[in-house]
Scaffold this active site. Sequence first.
Site, PDB file in Angstrom:
ATOM      1  N   SER A 152       0.894  -1.291   0.113  1.00 27.44           N
ATOM      2  CA  SER A 152       0.280   0.051  -0.199  1.00 27.44           C
ATOM      3  C   SER A 152       0.794   1.388   0.062  1.00 27.44           C
ATOM      4  O   SER A 152       0.268   2.450  -0.019  1.00 27.44           O
ATOM      5  CB  SER A 152      -0.865   0.071   1.389  1.00 27.44           C
ATOM      6  N   LYS A 195      -6.773   3.476   8.675  1.00 21.46           N
ATOM      7  CA  LYS A 195      -5.789   4.718   7.807  1.00 21.46           C
ATOM      8  C   LYS A 195      -6.443   6.219   8.009  1.00 21.46           C
ATOM      9  O   LYS A 195      -5.701   6.889   8.220  1.00 21.46           O
ATOM     10  CB  LYS A 195      -5.400   4.138   6.698  1.00 21.46           C
TER      11      LYS A 195
END
Length: 262
Positions: A152, A195
Site C-alpha cells: 500500500s 488509515k
Amino acid sequence: MKLIREYTREAGLRNLEREVASIIRKVARKKAEGLAETVAVTRRKVEEFLGAPYFLRDEEMDERTQIPGVATGLSWTAAGGEVLYIEASQMFGKKGLTLTGQLGEVMKESAQTALSWVRSHARQLGIEESFFERVDLHLHVPEGAIPKDGPSAGVTLVTAIVSLLTGRPVRPRVAMTGEMTLSGRILPVGGIKEKVLAAHRLGVKEVLVPKRNEKAVKEDIPDNVRGDVKIHLVSTIEEVLEAALMPGDPMPPARRTAGTWG
C-alpha cells in the site's frame, strides 16, 4: 483526548488506564502533602503530571513536507492506522537504488516498481529521460527499528520520487495509500478505516484512496471524520500526482535536471 492522542499508541486501553492512574497517584500525593484545593486535570495539567507528550507529530508533518522528496503515507498496524513518511534523496552516482528503514520484500518490490514507472514517464513529468544514468536514489522510511511491509505504500513511493526529481513539494496535510501497478493503475488496499482515522487524528485534511475502495469509504468511515477530511478516490498515479504535488515549477529549468542540483 490529549492522553489518547499524545501519550498512548495501542489497540486496547491498558496504557491509557496506566496514564490515568499515574495522574491520580500524583494528585493523591499532593493531597497527602497538604494540598487543600480541588485539582482539575486540564490539558496543561496533563503535561505537568506526565511530562512532554510521547507522540506529538502534528507540527512534524508540516515541517517534513516543506522540502521536495518527502511524502506522507498511511499504513495499518496491530494497534490501528499509522502515518508514515517516505523520504527520497539523490546523489551523484550511476543507477543505484538504496532502500532503508527495515522494509519487507513486498515493499522493496513496490519501490522498484515506483522507480521503473518514473523512469518510463520521465518526459511527461518534465524530468530528463537519462537522469538515472548519473544519479543514485535513496528511499528511506524513518523509524527503522519497526518492520514495514505491504504493497500500500506504492503511491507514496512514486510521489516522493517525483517530488524530489521535479522540485515540487507535496502539498501540506495530504496523505495517501494505495498499491500501484507498473502501468500506473491504483489497486485497492486494506485497512481503509484505520488509515483514514489515523490521518484524521494527526490533522491531515486530504486523503488519497484507491477508487476501488469506495465501498469501504462510504460504509466504514464515520460521518464526523468524512466531514473533516476530504477523501479523493483515485484510479491512476497521474491523478495522485495531480492532487498531491504543489503546482508550478519552483526551481529554475537550468537546475531541474536530476543529478545537477547543488
